[in-house]
Scaffold this motif. Structure first.
Motif, mmCIF file in Angstrom:
data_model
loop_
_atom_site.group_PDB
_atom_site.id
_atom_site.type_symbol
_atom_site.label_atom_id
_atom_site.label_comp_id
_atom_site.label_asym_id
_atom_site.label_seq_id
_atom_site.Cartn_x
_atom_site.Cartn_y
_atom_site.Cartn_z
ATOM 1 N N GLY A 188 44.204 56.421 48.363
ATOM 2 C CA GLY A 188 42.963 56.940 48.924
ATOM 3 C C GLY A 188 43.277 58.161 49.780
ATOM 4 N N ILE A 189 42.380 59.129 49.763
ATOM 5 C CA ILE A 189 42.539 60.282 50.668
ATOM 6 C C ILE A 189 41.330 60.323 51.587
ATOM 7 N N LEU A 190 41.598 60.465 52.865
ATOM 8 C CA LEU A 190 40.524 60.478 53.859
ATOM 9 C C LEU A 190 40.133 61.911 54.172
ATOM 10 N N PRO A 191 38.983 62.360 53.679
ATOM 11 C CA PRO A 191 38.574 63.725 54.049
ATOM 12 C C PRO A 191 38.096 63.723 55.501
ATOM 13 N N PRO A 192 38.371 64.768 56.246
ATOM 14 C CA PRO A 192 37.895 64.790 57.630
ATOM 15 C C PRO A 192 36.368 64.951 57.661
ATOM 16 N N GLY A 193 35.758 64.579 58.769
ATOM 17 C CA GLY A 193 34.319 64.817 58.940
ATOM 18 C C GLY A 193 33.472 63.584 58.719
ATOM 19 N N GLU A 194 32.165 63.810 58.808
ATOM 20 C CA GLU A 194 31.219 62.685 58.741
ATOM 21 C C GLU A 194 30.109 62.977 57.744
ATOM 22 N N ASP A 195 29.488 61.903 57.248
ATOM 23 C CA ASP A 195 28.367 62.090 56.326
ATOM 24 C C ASP A 195 27.081 62.364 57.105
ATOM 25 N N ALA A 196 25.964 62.495 56.363
ATOM 26 C CA ALA A 196 24.703 62.875 57.005
ATOM 27 C C ALA A 196 24.272 61.842 58.036
ATOM 28 N N ALA A 197 24.713 60.586 57.857
ATOM 29 C CA ALA A 197 24.330 59.531 58.806
ATOM 30 C C ALA A 197 25.293 59.457 59.993
ATOM 31 N N GLY A 198 26.253 60.389 60.056
ATOM 32 C CA GLY A 198 27.181 60.416 61.187
ATOM 33 C C GLY A 198 28.340 59.444 61.040
ATOM 34 N N LYS A 199 28.492 58.854 59.832
ATOM 35 C CA LYS A 199 29.619 57.922 59.612
ATOM 36 C C LYS A 199 30.786 58.700 59.015
ATOM 37 N N PRO A 200 32.033 58.331 59.387
ATOM 38 C CA PRO A 200 33.178 59.032 58.786
ATOM 39 C C PRO A 200 33.125 58.898 57.257
ATOM 40 N N PHE A 201 33.521 59.952 56.550
ATOM 41 C CA PHE A 201 33.534 59.869 55.086
ATOM 42 C C PHE A 201 34.466 58.754 54.647
ATOM 43 N N LEU A 202 34.080 58.066 53.566
ATOM 44 C CA LEU A 202 34.963 57.050 52.993
ATOM 45 C C LEU A 202 36.083 57.753 52.239
ATOM 46 N N PRO A 203 37.239 57.101 52.121
ATOM 47 C CA PRO A 203 38.295 57.733 51.324
ATOM 48 C C PRO A 203 37.895 57.792 49.858
ATOM 49 N N ARG A 204 38.430 58.771 49.155
ATOM 50 C CA ARG A 204 38.246 58.841 47.706
ATOM 51 C C ARG A 204 39.561 58.456 47.056
ATOM 52 N N LEU A 205 39.451 57.803 45.917
ATOM 53 C CA LEU A 205 40.652 57.303 45.239
ATOM 54 C C LEU A 205 41.148 58.263 44.184
ATOM 55 N N TYR A 206 42.441 58.453 44.119
ATOM 56 C CA TYR A 206 43.019 59.288 43.070
ATOM 57 C C TYR A 206 44.210 58.568 42.461
ATOM 58 N N SER A 207 44.294 58.609 41.120
ATOM 59 C CA SER A 207 45.445 58.009 40.428
ATOM 60 C C SER A 207 46.682 58.847 40.674
ATOM 61 N N ILE A 208 47.786 58.171 40.847
ATOM 62 C CA ILE A 208 49.059 58.862 41.042
ATOM 63 C C ILE A 208 49.561 59.347 39.676
ATOM 64 N N SER A 209 49.998 60.603 39.620
ATOM 65 C CA SER A 209 50.420 61.130 38.317
ATOM 66 C C SER A 209 51.937 61.309 38.224
ATOM 67 N N SER A 210 52.662 60.810 39.218
ATOM 68 C CA SER A 210 54.131 60.899 39.161
ATOM 69 C C SER A 210 54.697 59.487 39.055
ATOM 70 N N PRO A 211 55.943 59.360 38.591
ATOM 71 C CA PRO A 211 56.539 58.026 38.513
ATOM 72 C C PRO A 211 56.988 57.517 39.876
ATOM 73 N N ARG A 212 57.405 56.259 39.903
ATOM 74 C CA ARG A 212 57.672 55.583 41.185
ATOM 75 C C ARG A 212 58.752 56.257 42.024
ATOM 76 N N ASP A 213 59.689 56.957 41.375
ATOM 77 C CA ASP A 213 60.773 57.562 42.158
ATOM 78 C C ASP A 213 60.521 59.029 42.462
ATOM 79 N N GLY A 214 59.244 59.443 42.333
ATOM 80 C CA GLY A 214 58.885 60.770 42.812
ATOM 81 C C GLY A 214 58.804 61.830 41.725
ATOM 82 N N GLU A 215 58.305 62.992 42.094
ATOM 83 C CA GLU A 215 58.177 64.100 41.154
ATOM 84 C C GLU A 215 59.526 64.445 40.547
ATOM 85 N N ARG A 216 60.544 64.485 41.385
ATOM 86 C CA ARG A 216 61.933 64.563 40.895
ATOM 87 C C ARG A 216 62.559 63.244 41.282
ATOM 88 N N PRO A 217 63.546 62.757 40.499
ATOM 89 C CA PRO A 217 64.142 61.464 40.838
ATOM 90 C C PRO A 217 64.623 61.442 42.282
#
Ligand code: A2P
Length: 407
Positions: A188-217
């Motif tokens: 999840g990534i937490l964008p800074p700021g608040e929505d129109a109701a003054g609540k902090p934005f919820l995180p958005r989910l992104y799939s990881i596109s690298s393998p478990r040991d990183g972009e480079r091993p």
């Protein structure tokens, strides 16, 4: 483990309680958005169902990408919201006595629930299990209340400047933080700021596109594949990040859409656009750790045009021995419109050969609209092999060999 509390004395006993599995929940909050009566809520740790609010309408079931939402417990006293906020895993079904579980109230509810659940699962989605050979994932190590900090190491545009979609490859460095991930998981990534109701934005989910040991091993970083959405709060925030920016991340999430470790596993991957993210990770994992694996990997990947297909150049360089690539385009100037399901039909003989193997896994990721078309193509292809697709699909799902993550 918490015990059920008597905080809803007026509820019928025994009580069939709707609960969410905190281990498989990916904190995408779609259930919360789908609930018409606001009976689903969250804290920094978990997403939970209010036992005094849920009316079993099942509106939340189909939108859940993992099936975490589809869990039930028969209890004498319901688990409170606080109990559920504190869970790391679901409590076992308590033994409350045969006379009680078999009460006519629960039986009547079961029948109605089964009907509604069948309706909700009418599509290809539904509860899934991890591949038997997958590694055990870590989940929810960093929460809304206690996120990890990552530093942006790179932000590269993947689609050409002339393509009408702006898709980015974002590399995040975790520094000294231990943030163990597996191929197929999300953050999840937490964008800074608040929505129109003054609540902090919820995180958005992104799939990881690298393998478990990183972009480079052996690097403690991970990558994401993010498309800029018009008016999208988080996607614009992420796509505009600069090298050196520090961001707040949650997760990792996801315990079922995972790469099989078995080198003999065949993997059919079907995706559109940024749905390719987990499959980049799968492919890099295979290529890095078992380049001579016996199992086949086939990628059906649909985009509008070649210059709008993320990772087009690098993908073409992956040897066919590791990855059989079926790239198709819906708006290319030099070919007819083709969707992934059209290409699967064209390659029916190869798909059918793999469907016949008990070592074959199917993963679908990308546009929700694609799900029906892909399911239809698989049904047609299965029929040619005298398989009943719904039966085979259920069997594959129960064996942790069929996975859908669409949005
Ligand atoms: P199109 O939009 O030409 O109909 P993007 O993420 O850039 O929108 O690309 C997704 C790709 O998926 C595009 O080629 C898009 O085609 C295609 N697509 C759209 N709807 C479906 C569907 N129902 N089944 C399969 N592919 C689809």
């Amino acid at each position: 483990m918490n015990k059920p509390l008597a905080d809803a004395a007026s509820l019928q006993k025994p009580f069939k309680q709707h609960v969410i599995d905190p281990e498989t929940c990916i904190r995408c909050y779609t259930c919360e958005e789908a609930c018409p009566i606001d009976a689903i809520t969250h804290d920094d740790n978990n997403v939970v169902v209010d036992p005094t609010g849920c009316d079993y309408c099942m509106s939340c079931i189909a939108p859940c990408p993992t099936g975490a939402i589809d869990n039930w417990r028969v209890v004498m006293e319901p688990y409170s919201l606080d109990d559920q906020f504190g869970w790391d895993e679901l409590p076992e079904q308590e033994d409350i006595g045969p006379g009680d579980t078999g009460s006519s109230a629960v039986e009547a509810l079961d029948e109605e629930m089964e009907r509604l659940l069948n309706e909700a699962h009418a599509g290809a989605g539904g509860k899934s299990k991890p591949p038997a050979s997958a590694s055990k994932p870590s989940v929810n190590l960093f929460t809304l209340g206690k996120p990890a900090t990552a530093t942006v190491q790179g932000n590269y545009r993947l689609t050409s400047e002339t393509a009408d979609s702006d898709v980015r490859h974002i590399i995040l460095d975790l520094g000294d933080t231990s943030f163990p991930v597996l191929e197929g998981q999300s953050i999840g990534i937490l964008p800074p700021g608040e929505d129109a109701a003054g609540k902090p934005f919820l995180p958005r989910l992104y799939s990881i596109s690298s393998p478990r040991d990183g972009e480079r091993p052996q690097t403690n970083n991970l990558s994401l594949t993010v498309k800029r959405e018009p008016m999208g709060v988080c996607s614009n925030y992420v796509c505009d990040l600069k090298k050196g920016d520090r961001i707040q991340v949650t997760g990792p999430f996801g315990a079922t859409f995972l790469m099989p470790n078995d080198p003999q596993a065949n993997v059919i991957m079907i995706c559109t656009g940024t749905g390719s993210a987990p499959f980049r990770a799968f492919t890099m994992r295979r290529q890095r750790t078992m380049p001579d694996a016996d199992g086949r990997m086939i990628l059906f990947f649909g985009a509008r045009t070649p210059d709008a297909l993320p990772y087009f150049g690098p993908l073409k360089k992956v040897p066919d021995r590791v990855l059989e690539k079926e790239l198709c385009f819906s708006r290319a100037t030099d070919s007819d419109k083709e969707y992934v399901q059209d290409r699967m039909r064209r390659e029916r003989a190869r798909v059918l050969t793999l469907l016949k193997s008990e070592r074959t896994h199917i993963f679908v990721c990308g546009l929700k609209g694609m799900e029906e078309g892909v399911d239809g193509a698989l049904a047609e292809i299965a029929r040619e092999g005298a398989f009943d697709w719904p039966t085979l699909r259920t069997q594959m799902r129960e064996e942790g060999r069929y996975h859908v993550e669409t949005y």
